[in-house]
Design a protein around this motif. Structure first.
Motif, PDB file in Angstrom:
ATOM      1  N   TRP A 287       4.238  -5.013  -2.892  1.00 36.83           N
ATOM      2  CA  TRP A 287       3.677  -3.996  -2.004  1.00 36.83           C
ATOM      3  C   TRP A 287       4.269  -4.147  -0.600  1.00 36.83           C
ATOM      4  O   TRP A 287       4.755  -3.183  -0.006  1.00 36.83           O
TER       5      TRP A 287
ATOM      6  N   PRO B 254       2.338   4.058   2.653  1.00 37.99           N
ATOM      7  CA  PRO B 254       1.408   3.896   1.546  1.00 37.99           C
ATOM      8  C   PRO B 254       0.838   5.250   1.144  1.00 37.99           C
ATOM      9  O   PRO B 254       0.774   6.174   1.950  1.00 37.99           O
TER      10      PRO B 254
ATOM     11  N   LYS C  42      -3.849   0.023  -1.569  1.00 36.47           N
ATOM     12  CA  LYS C  42      -3.245  -1.057  -2.363  1.00 36.47           C
ATOM     13  C   LYS C  42      -4.313  -1.557  -3.328  1.00 36.47           C
ATOM     14  O   LYS C  42      -5.469  -1.758  -2.932  1.00 36.47           O
TER      15      LYS C  42
END
Length: 157
Positions: A90, A99, A144
């Motif tokens: 990530w 994101p 995330k």
């Protein structure tokens, strides 16, 4: 040579993308770089294609110009065994990118990635519909993905 190789269309950044991706994935390697020649559509001597391999999957980057852009309609899924591995990919792929939600991100080249814990499919295939629903609700609320929170959701915590 594998039967099917994804070809990623870049606007002059194929070699940079190849180096970026192969620096992130430990099981990767740089392949061949071909250059435009005289009478070809690109500037003579500039990179036309850059090939590379990630986790046994071959890719080709093509510097085709500004005509086509990436979209989230195509994404690459990175399956991660641990939260630490998920955090690593990530963080690295997000550098210079943006994101999205549900474990998705767009990297600095516009390529979409899904960074997913390997436990997620198992949780989403649970025979208990209430557990599945809680996990999916948790996923939808995340940017995330968080393995601990997904497990807690499955348990109803």
């Amino acid at each position: 040579m594998q039967k099917i190789t994804p070809c990623l269309w870049f606007d002059g950044r194929a070699e940079e993308a190849m180096r970026f991706y192969t620096s992130i994935f430990k099981n990767s390697k740089v392949g061949a770089v071909t250059r435009y020649g005289e009478g070809m559509p690109g500037k003579r001597g500039s990179v036309m294609t850059a090939t590379f391999e990630i986790e046994g999957q071959e890719f080709m980057g093509l510097n085709g110009g500004p005509d086509f852009k990436f979209s989230e309609a195509i994404s690459f899924v990175v399956n991660c065994k641990t939260q630490e591995e998920l955090d690593y990919y990530w963080g690295k792929l997000l550098e210079g990118g943006a994101p999205s939600q549900c474990g998705w991100l767009t990297d600095k080249f516009g390529v979409s990635w899904q960074i997913v814990p390997t436990i997620l499919p198992e949780l989403l295939q649970d025979k208990n519909a209430a557990r599945r629903d809680r996990v999916m609700k948790a996923v939808l609320g995340m940017i995330k993905l968080d393995v601990k929170k997904l497990k807690e959701a499955a348990k109803g915590q």
